[in-house]
Write an enzyme that holds these catalytic residues in place. Structure first.
Site, PDB file in Angstrom:
ATOM      1  N   GLY A  36     -21.794  94.962 -71.603  1.00 25.51           N
ATOM      2  CA  GLY A  36     -21.560  95.427 -70.230  1.00 25.51           C
ATOM      3  C   GLY A  36     -22.036  96.847 -69.969  1.00 25.51           C
ATOM      4  O   GLY A  36     -22.051  97.306 -68.831  1.00 25.51           O
ATOM      5  N   GLU A  37     -22.431  97.555 -71.022  1.00 26.60           N
ATOM      6  CA  GLU A  37     -22.883  98.943 -70.809  1.00 26.60           C
ATOM      7  C   GLU A  37     -24.206  98.962 -70.040  1.00 26.60           C
ATOM      8  O   GLU A  37     -25.023  98.049 -70.150  1.00 26.60           O
ATOM      9  CB  GLU A  37     -23.035  99.661 -72.153  1.00 26.60           C
ATOM     10  CG  GLU A  37     -21.691  99.966 -72.798  1.00 26.60           C
ATOM     11  CD  GLU A  37     -21.820 100.807 -74.064  1.00 26.60           C
ATOM     12  OE1 GLU A  37     -22.946 101.030 -74.541  1.00 26.60           O
ATOM     13  OE2 GLU A  37     -20.762 101.239 -74.572  1.00 26.60           O
ATOM     14  N   GLN A  93     -11.177 113.132 -51.790  1.00 30.70           N
ATOM     15  CA  GLN A  93     -10.156 113.719 -52.683  1.00 30.70           C
ATOM     16  C   GLN A  93     -10.687 115.082 -53.129  1.00 30.70           C
ATOM     17  O   GLN A  93     -11.146 115.256 -54.254  1.00 30.70           O
ATOM     18  CB  GLN A  93      -9.922 112.778 -53.870  1.00 30.70           C
ATOM     19  CG  GLN A  93      -8.870 113.240 -54.857  1.00 30.70           C
ATOM     20  CD  GLN A  93      -7.458 112.903 -54.442  1.00 30.70           C
ATOM     21  OE1 GLN A  93      -7.230 111.991 -53.659  1.00 30.70           O
ATOM     22  NE2 GLN A  93      -6.495 113.651 -54.944  1.00 30.70           N
ATOM     23  N   HIS A 125     -17.861 115.213 -46.703  1.00 28.92           N
ATOM     24  CA  HIS A 125     -16.531 115.158 -46.087  1.00 28.92           C
ATOM     25  C   HIS A 125     -16.055 116.578 -45.749  1.00 28.92           C
ATOM     26  O   HIS A 125     -15.521 116.822 -44.683  1.00 28.92           O
ATOM     27  CB  HIS A 125     -15.557 114.469 -47.041  1.00 28.92           C
ATOM     28  CG  HIS A 125     -14.150 114.475 -46.574  1.00 28.92           C
ATOM     29  ND1 HIS A 125     -13.733 113.734 -45.485  1.00 28.92           N
ATOM     30  CD2 HIS A 125     -13.064 115.176 -46.997  1.00 28.92           C
ATOM     31  CE1 HIS A 125     -12.453 113.961 -45.283  1.00 28.92           C
ATOM     32  NE2 HIS A 125     -12.025 114.837 -46.174  1.00 28.92           N
ATOM     33  N   LYS A 185      -6.838 112.215 -31.766  1.00 36.64           N
ATOM     34  CA  LYS A 185      -6.608 111.096 -32.703  1.00 36.64           C
ATOM     35  C   LYS A 185      -5.358 111.327 -33.542  1.00 36.64           C
ATOM     36  O   LYS A 185      -5.118 112.425 -34.021  1.00 36.64           O
ATOM     37  CB  LYS A 185      -7.823 110.974 -33.628  1.00 36.64           C
ATOM     38  CG  LYS A 185      -7.664 109.997 -34.787  1.00 36.64           C
ATOM     39  CD  LYS A 185      -9.020 109.628 -35.370  1.00 36.64           C
ATOM     40  CE  LYS A 185      -9.046 109.666 -36.866  1.00 36.64           C
ATOM     41  NZ  LYS A 185     -10.360 109.338 -37.436  1.00 36.64           N
TER      42      LYS A 185
HETATM   43  C1  R5P Z   1     -12.233 110.840 -40.153  1.00 37.92           C
HETATM   44  O1  R5P Z   1     -11.850 111.989 -40.132  1.00 37.92           O
HETATM   45  C2  R5P Z   1     -13.667 110.471 -40.154  1.00 37.92           C
HETATM   46  O2  R5P Z   1     -14.429 111.353 -39.356  1.00 37.92           O
HETATM   47  C3  R5P Z   1     -13.879 109.045 -39.664  1.00 37.92           C
HETATM   48  O3  R5P Z   1     -13.469 108.961 -38.311  1.00 37.92           O
HETATM   49  C4  R5P Z   1     -13.089 108.055 -40.472  1.00 37.92           C
HETATM   50  O4  R5P Z   1     -13.293 108.253 -41.857  1.00 37.92           O
HETATM   51  C5  R5P Z   1     -13.500 106.647 -40.091  1.00 37.92           C
HETATM   52  O5  R5P Z   1     -12.751 105.745 -40.838  1.00 37.92           O
HETATM   53  P1  R5P Z   1     -12.466 104.291 -40.312  1.00 37.92           P
HETATM   54  O6  R5P Z   1     -13.767 103.634 -40.008  1.00 37.92           O
HETATM   55  O7  R5P Z   1     -11.757 103.640 -41.486  1.00 37.92           O
HETATM   56  O8  R5P Z   1     -11.568 104.400 -39.128  1.00 37.92           O
END
Ligand code: R5P
Length: 295
Positions: A36-37, A93, A125, A185
């Site tokens: 599997g490697e 993370q 992110h 949101k």
């Molecule tokens: C959140 O802060 C991001 O900008 C996206 O809105 C989010 O990751 C989208 O995730 P999902 O499609 O699961 O709602």
């Protein structure tokens, strides 16, 4: 110069090789050993060459393949190695939220940077993650690629589904010379959100073509809710646009049911990948290589 394409980023790597002036482009040979490697091998004469390795890290295998390919390029005697990670997985993370957890974004950034001379990613992110790469690290944006595509279409208003995406919507608005707005949101759980329109809107929404701009579409929960909210205002058309289209499970079909068009960039292979970040990445690679050139 050579471009090496990891299996997660074959098409984008080929586009980057064209943008860099049709430089040779190669795909590695991959197989699994009986236990599997993972086995990888690259071709081409890379001794003394600058090499651009392109691989998104959506899965654990993508990540291991990237690390192996970096070493293969180094073992081949490459002069400089620029690693392009268009979609950088495990980036959410980015700190220890609960005792006992790893900070995966920082840890992986350090490992990826180990054999690289520079790293390029797209819409991380958190931009702070750039600091963890320990080598020159650059972040391209998916917004110019999306704007190049949307410029050919009628757009009245850019909408960010949350305040965190305000800069993205504003930048897209500037590039398209259109107004923008950010929704309020509230996340209920990993798949559900509640959204509200702000009190003041730059225009009446009825019959308008609205583009919802996000960095990532994952479960699709955010875009679906945003589209439903806008549909209640009787908008004329809704486009969903994102940099990284993960489209988990049935996300693509659910979004398709409530929007008119779905666009993503090509940081990840998916059915909506219609805008290429190749010119933006190639520009960063060229700039880095010429700024560090000693020849
Ligand atoms: C959140 O802060 C991001 O900008 C996206 O809105 C989010 O990751 C989208 O995730 P999902 O499609 O699961 O709602």
């Amino acid at each position: 110069m050579y471009v090496v394409a990891g299996t997660a980023s074959t098409s984008l790597a080929e586009r980057i090789s064209r943008e860099l002036g049709n430089v040779p482009f190669g795909m590695p040979f991959l197989k699994r050993f009986p236990d599997g490697e993972l086995y990888v091998r690259i071709g081409g004469q890379m001794a003394g060459e600058d090499v651009v390795l392109v691989q998104s890290t959506r899965s654990d295998q993508d990540l291991l393949e990237l690390l192996f390919l970096e070493d293969a390029v180094r073992q081949s005697g490459a002069r400089r190695l620029v690693v392009v990670v268009p979609y950088f997985g495990y980036a959410r993370q980015d700190k220890v939220f609960f005792p006992g957890e790893p900070a995966t974004a920082q840890m992986l950034a350090q490992h990826i940077a180990l054999e690289a001379d520079a790293v390029v990613s797209v819409d991380l992110h958190s931009t702070d993650t750039l600091k963890a790469f320990t080598k020159p690290a650059y972040e391209a944006s998916g917004i110019p690629a999306m704007a190049r595509l949307l410029r050919q279409r009628p757009v009245d208003l850019l909408v960010s589904p949350d305040k965190g995406g305000t800069d993205r919507a504003r930048r897209m608005g500037q590039l398209l010379d259109r107004p923008w707005v950010a929704l309020e949101k509230q996340r209920i759980d990993s798949e559900h959100v509640e959204l509200q329109l702000p009190r003041e809107l730059p225009m009446e929404l009825e019959d308008k073509h609205v583009v919802i701009v996000d960095d990532v579409i994952s479960t699709g929960g955010t875009i679906v809710e945003a589209a439903r909210l806008l549909a209640k205002q009787r908008v004329g058309a809704i486009t969903a646009a994102c940099t990284h289209g993960l489209f988990l499970r049935d996300a693509f079909e659910r979004i398709k049911a409530v929007t008119d068009e779905i666009y993503s960039t090509d940081t990840l292979a998916n059915p909506a990948e219609k805008a290429s970040v190749a010119p933006d990445i190639a520009a960063i690679v060229k700039r880095h290589l010429s700024s560090t050139s000693t020849a």
